[in-house]
Design an enzyme around this catalytic site. Structure first.
Site, short mmCIF file in Angstrom:
data_model
loop_
_atom_site.label_atom_id
_atom_site.label_comp_id
_atom_site.label_asym_id
_atom_site.label_seq_id
_atom_site.Cartn_x
_atom_site.Cartn_y
_atom_site.Cartn_z
N ASN A 4 0.78 -1.22 -0.01
CA ASN A 4 0.18 -0.03 0.08
C ASN A 4 0.90 1.17 0.05
OD1 ASN A 4 -1.90 2.02 0.41
ND2 ASN A 4 -2.04 1.46 2.67
N TRP A 5 1.01 2.04 -1.20
CA TRP A 5 1.78 3.18 -1.19
C TRP A 5 1.30 4.45 -0.47
CZ3 TRP A 5 4.33 2.95 -6.86
CH2 TRP A 5 5.33 1.95 -7.13
N LYS A 6 -0.13 4.43 -0.24
CA LYS A 6 -0.38 5.45 0.48
C LYS A 6 -0.44 6.39 -0.57
CE LYS A 6 1.04 3.65 4.95
NZ LYS A 6 0.36 3.67 6.15
N HIS A 90 -9.43 0.84 4.86
CA HIS A 90 -7.78 0.96 5.36
C HIS A 90 -8.10 1.80 6.66
CE1 HIS A 90 -3.95 2.30 6.40
NE2 HIS A 90 -3.41 1.30 5.55
N GLU A 92 -6.52 4.10 7.96
CA GLU A 92 -6.61 5.76 7.54
C GLU A 92 -7.64 6.35 7.09
OE1 GLU A 92 -2.62 5.53 5.47
OE2 GLU A 92 -1.77 4.83 7.39
N GLU A 162 -5.09 -5.35 10.55
CA GLU A 162 -4.07 -4.10 10.47
C GLU A 162 -4.32 -3.64 11.80
OE1 GLU A 162 -2.05 -3.16 6.59
OE2 GLU A 162 -3.77 -1.87 7.00
N GLY A 168 2.59 2.29 10.49
CA GLY A 168 3.49 3.19 10.35
C GLY A 168 4.16 3.87 11.55
N SER A 208 3.75 -2.29 10.03
CA SER A 208 5.15 -2.28 10.32
C SER A 208 5.97 -3.32 10.01
CB SER A 208 5.55 -1.97 11.78
OG SER A 208 4.98 -0.65 11.98
N GLY A 229 2.90 -1.41 4.02
CA GLY A 229 2.98 0.30 3.87
C GLY A 229 4.35 0.66 3.34
N GLY A 230 5.17 1.31 4.25
CA GLY A 230 6.24 2.08 4.19
C GLY A 230 7.23 1.10 3.57
#
Ligand code: PEP
Length: 244
Positions: A4-6, A90, A92, A162, A168, A208, A229-230
Site C-alpha cells: 500500500n503506497w498511500k 484501510h 487511515e 491491521e 506506520g 510495520s 505500507g512503508g
C-alpha cells in the site's frame, strides 16, 4: 503480498520503482504480488507491470458505478484501468475520512460487482487493545463489512488484520499477538460462513512489516500474507519481503 503506497510517489517514481522491482521478483511464483499506488498512478503501474506476475489495486473506491460524486472513483474505473484489487476501509480511511463499517459493506459489494478482489481492512486502535476491546472491535468490523454476503461471494474477498497501533509506527505486533487476532478472525469466518470458507479465507497481516520481521509473522499458521505500507515503497525491501 500486497503493498500500500498511500499518498507517495509520482508517475515517474512509480516507473522507476518497477524498473528495479520487476527483476527482483521475476522468479517469485509462490505468491501473488500486488501494489496499490495512488489512483492517478495506476495507469503507469499497470503499464510498468505488463507481462509480469505483479498486479495492481486501488486504495479506495466509491460504491456507486458512476454519477455526480466529485473526487470519487468507481470499481468499474479501477477494473477498466487493468486493476484487480482494491483496499477497503484501510484504517487511515476510517481515521481521517469517516469510513464506517456500513460504507465498507457497500464498497465490498460494489467491488465484487465490478469483478475486483476487495481487501477488507480491520483492526483495533491502541486504546481498544489496552482496554480489552480488541475482539469486540474486530467482530463488529467483520460482521458490519460482510453483512448480507453469501458464502460464495465471501470466498472472493481477502481480509487484512491491521492493528492501528502498528501501522506506520515501527511497532510490529509480535507474531503471537498477530496470530491470536488472526485465529479470532478465522473463527468469526467459521461461525458466519462455515468450516470450508474459513479454511480457504486469506488473512493478511499489516502493521510495520519489514524484511527482518516477515519470517516470524509468516510462520504463524493463520497468517497468509502481508499488507505492507512503508516497506513497500523501496524495491529492495519489498522484494525481500516477497522473497522471504
Ligand atoms: C499500511 O499502510 O497498510 C501499513 C501496514 O503501513 P506500514 O507497513 O507502514 O505500517
Amino acid at each position: 503480498m500486497a503493498g500500500n503506497w498511500k499518498m507517495y510517489k509520482t508517475a515517474a517514481e512509480t516507473c522507476a520503482f518497477f524498473h528495479k522491482f520487476n527483476p527482483l521478483v521475476a522468479g517469485s511464483a509462490h505468491c501473488e504480488i500486488v501494489i496499490c499506488p495512488p489512483s492517478v498512478n495506476l495507469s503507469a503501474a499497470v503499464e510498468a507491470t505488463r507481462g509480469t506476475r505483479i498486479e495492481t489495486g486501488g486504495q479506495n473506491m466509491f460504491w456507486e458505478k458512476e454519477g455526480a460524486f466529485t473526487g470519487e472513483i468507481s470499481g468499474n474505473m479501477l477494473k477498466a484501468l487493468g486493476s484487480k484489487w482494491v483496499l477497503i476501509a484501510h484504517s487511515e480511511r476510517r481515521q481521517y475520512f469517516g469510513e464506517t463499517n456500513e460504507n465498507a459493506r457497500k464498497k465490498i459489494l460494489a467491488a465484487l460487482d465490478s469483478g475486483l478482489t476487495p481487501v477488507y481492512c480491520v483492526g483495533e486502535n491502541l486504546d481498544e487493545r489496552q482496554t480489552g476491546g480488541t475482539h469486540q472491535v474486530l467482530e463488529s468490523q467483520l460482521t458490519g463489512g460482510w453483512a448480507g454476503l453469501s458464502a460464495d461471494r465471501f470466498s472472493k474477498i481477502v481480509i487484512a488484520y491491521e492493528p492501528c497501533w502498528a501501522i506506520g509506527t515501527g511497532k510490529v505486533a509480535t507474531p503471537e499477538i498477530a496470530a491470536e487476532a488472526h485465529r479470532f478472525i478465522r473463527d468469526q469466518v467459521r461461525k458466519q460462513f462455515g468450516a470450508e470458507p474459513a479454511a480457504a479465507c486469506r488473512i493478511l497481516y499489516g502493521g510495520s512489516v519489514k524484511p527482518d520481521n516477515i519470517r516470524g509473522l509468516m510462520a504463524q499458521p493463520d497468517i497468509d500474507g502481508a499488507l505492507v505500507g512503508g516497506a513497500s515503497l523501496d524495491p529492495d525491501s519489498f522484494a525481500s519481503i516477497v522473497n522471504f
